[in-house]
Each structure stands twice: as structure tokens, then as C-alpha cells.
Design an enzyme around this catalytic site. Structure first.
Site, mmCIF file in Angstrom:
data_model
loop_
_atom_site.group_PDB
_atom_site.id
_atom_site.type_symbol
_atom_site.label_atom_id
_atom_site.label_comp_id
_atom_site.label_asym_id
_atom_site.label_seq_id
_atom_site.Cartn_x
_atom_site.Cartn_y
_atom_site.Cartn_z
ATOM 1 N N GLU A 56 1.003 -1.279 -0.031
ATOM 2 C CA GLU A 56 0.005 0.012 -0.040
ATOM 3 C C GLU A 56 0.848 1.316 0.117
ATOM 4 O OE1 GLU A 56 -3.973 2.307 2.158
ATOM 5 O OE2 GLU A 56 -2.783 0.605 3.123
ATOM 6 N N GLU A 81 4.940 4.985 3.461
ATOM 7 C CA GLU A 81 4.250 6.282 3.957
ATOM 8 C C GLU A 81 5.546 7.271 4.432
ATOM 9 O OE1 GLU A 81 2.301 8.956 4.080
ATOM 10 O OE2 GLU A 81 0.804 7.525 4.487
ATOM 11 N N ASP A 130 -3.083 11.862 -1.618
ATOM 12 C CA ASP A 130 -3.405 13.460 -1.528
ATOM 13 C C ASP A 130 -3.788 14.109 -2.791
ATOM 14 O OD1 ASP A 130 -3.082 16.365 -1.011
ATOM 15 O OD2 ASP A 130 -1.824 15.761 0.551
ATOM 16 N N LYS A 134 -5.303 22.279 -5.417
ATOM 17 C CA LYS A 134 -4.724 23.728 -6.097
ATOM 18 C C LYS A 134 -3.885 23.468 -7.473
ATOM 19 C CE LYS A 134 -4.455 26.356 -1.994
ATOM 20 N NZ LYS A 134 -3.775 27.171 -1.176
ATOM 21 N N ASP A 166 -11.467 10.888 -4.206
ATOM 22 C CA ASP A 166 -12.759 11.519 -3.941
ATOM 23 C C ASP A 166 -12.640 12.773 -4.804
ATOM 24 O OD1 ASP A 166 -11.109 12.388 -1.979
ATOM 25 O OD2 ASP A 166 -12.658 12.997 -0.845
ATOM 26 N N THR A 198 -11.945 4.193 4.356
ATOM 27 C CA THR A 198 -10.718 4.573 5.173
ATOM 28 C C THR A 198 -11.214 6.022 5.637
ATOM 29 O OG1 THR A 198 -10.126 6.105 3.331
ATOM 30 C CG2 THR A 198 -9.466 3.603 3.316
ATOM 31 N N LYS A 199 -10.254 6.493 6.310
ATOM 32 C CA LYS A 199 -10.656 7.743 7.253
ATOM 33 C C LYS A 199 -10.893 8.985 6.185
ATOM 34 C CE LYS A 199 -8.076 11.258 10.005
ATOM 35 N NZ LYS A 199 -6.938 11.592 10.753
ATOM 36 N N GLU A 201 -11.849 8.673 2.902
ATOM 37 C CA GLU A 201 -13.032 8.297 2.398
ATOM 38 C C GLU A 201 -14.258 8.755 3.026
ATOM 39 O OE1 GLU A 201 -15.016 4.527 0.139
ATOM 40 O OE2 GLU A 201 -13.279 4.214 1.350
#
Length: 221
Positions: A56, A81, A130, A134, A166, A198-199, A201
């Protein structure tokens, strides 16, 4: 025998938002990060076994990865990560639930993929990367043609790449980038491979964003 630390990877420039501070519990967990760091470029060697592999990229707080690892102990699960509080959160969850089949790469996702052998992964997740909304920041987005081609090379035959976002504009870029890779077949689906919500989402849905999910399969070259 003292455990050898993995060699540091040469890093691309990494952009990290200051989304939250590291809690005391997360900071303490980070002191034990060496116990979870992927200790070899060979995933089989790092886990000491041959098994299906999930990687992941950008696991956030690690809940989806930990849930998958807990339900699928026969898999080797690698999380990549750069967000330190998230790394600490994943370590805490693994310890609380006695999850043994997770290793962590503290670094940038594309750089890590480039460092491992081709045809070595069964499943790659990129869940809610992420979006850098912008326009001037779009160049920071992870999913590009370059990423898609590298990811395709790392998948085994019939391995899967699952992506979710999203942000509508990002979804369009993702579809275009993946559509240029002959080794992959797929597109928009309803639900990516075996994951929890997920958080990020949940936050996106709360804000009225529409979630777009993709799944691509490595075809025989």
C-alpha cells in the site's frame, strides 16, 4: 545478532501536509520503528517466507492495511508512508492486535517501487492519495504515467492495482494515466480489492465528494 537497518533510498522531493501533530502514543511507537522497517530489498527475505504480497502506497493511519493483514495472515503486507503520525498509528495497531505480517517503508512510494524487482507484487493499493487540489500543486500528485508504468512492471501476471480518489479532476488524470499502459487492463469499478472504508474516504463522503475507484489487472506480456 544485531539487526541490520535497511539502506536509505535516494528520495524524490516529498511534499507532506501538516495534517496533525504526533501524539504521545505515536511518538513512543516511532521509537520502535526499526522493528517494523522493511529490512531488505527482497520482500521474501524480509518476511522470511514466500507469500502473496500487498504493497500500500500512502497508508495514512494504516487502518486499511492493518485490517487486511489481520484478516489475511498468509499475505506479506508492506506499507509505504512519509507521514510520521500515520506510521506511529500503524505500529500501535499492529502491536495492539498482534499483527505480525506488516512491514513499513519510511519513504516515498514511487522511489520504493523502483527499488524492488519486477514481477514481484500481487496487489498494489493507492487509496485516496493526496489530491493537491490547487492547480499549481497538481504536479505533486502521485498517480502519473510514470507511476503507472512502474507499478505495472512490479506486478506479477494477473496482479492487481487498486486506486481510489474522491476528487473528480484527479480521477480523470488517473484514468488517462493508466489508460496509456498496455500491460494493464481495467478501469472504474464498484469497490476495490478487499478493503475497509478509510478515514479520508469517510471525510470525502461527508463533504459531498463522489468516490471513484479503479482496478487494473496485469495482463500477460
Amino acid at each position: 545478532m544485531k539487526k541490520e537497518k535497511p539502506e536509505s533510498l535516494p528520495q524524490r522531493r516529498v511534499y507532506v501536509r501538516r495534517r496533525s501533530r504526533t501524539t504521545v502514543a505515536q511518538a513512543r511507537a516511532l521509537e520502535r520503528l526499526d522493528e517494523y522497517l522493511l529490512s531488505s530489498a527482497s520482500i521474501e527475505e524480509a518476511f522470511g517466507r514466500t507469500a502473496p504480497v500487498l504493497v500500500e502506497i500512502g497508508f495514512g493511519n494504516g487502518n486499511a492495511l492493518a485490517e487486511f493483514a489481520s484478516l489475511n495472515p498468509e499475505w506479506n503486507c508492506v506499507g509505504v508512508e512519509v507521514f510520521r503520525p500515520g506510521i506511529g498509528a500503524l505500529i500501535n495497531r499492529c502491536e495492539q492486535q498482534d499483527i505480525k505480517n506488516v512491514r513499513i517503508v519510511d519513504g516515498e512510494g514511487l522511489t520504493y517501487l523502483e527499488s524492488i524487482p519486477d514481477n514481484s507484487l500481487d496487489l498494489i493499493w493507492v487509496l485516496f492519495p493526496d489530491p493537491w487540489p490547487k492547480t499549481r500543486h497538481h504536479k505533486r500528485r502521485l498517480i502519473t504515467r510514470e507511476f503507472a508504468k512502474v507499478a505495472a512492471g512490479k506486478l506479477k501476471f494477473e496482479g492487481k492495482l487498486a486506486i481510489a480518489t474522491d476528487w473528480a479532476s484527479y480521477a480523470e488524470e488517473i484514468e488517462e494515466a493508466l489508460g496509456d499502459v498496455d500491460a494493464l487492463i481495467g478501469g472504474i469499478v464498484k469497490g476495490t480489492s478487499d478493503r475497509i472504508t478509510t478515514k479520508y474516504e469517510i471525510r470525502g463522503i461527508r463533504l459531498g465528494h463522489s468516490v471513484t475507484e479503479f482496478e487494473y489487472v496485469k495482463r500477460e506480456s
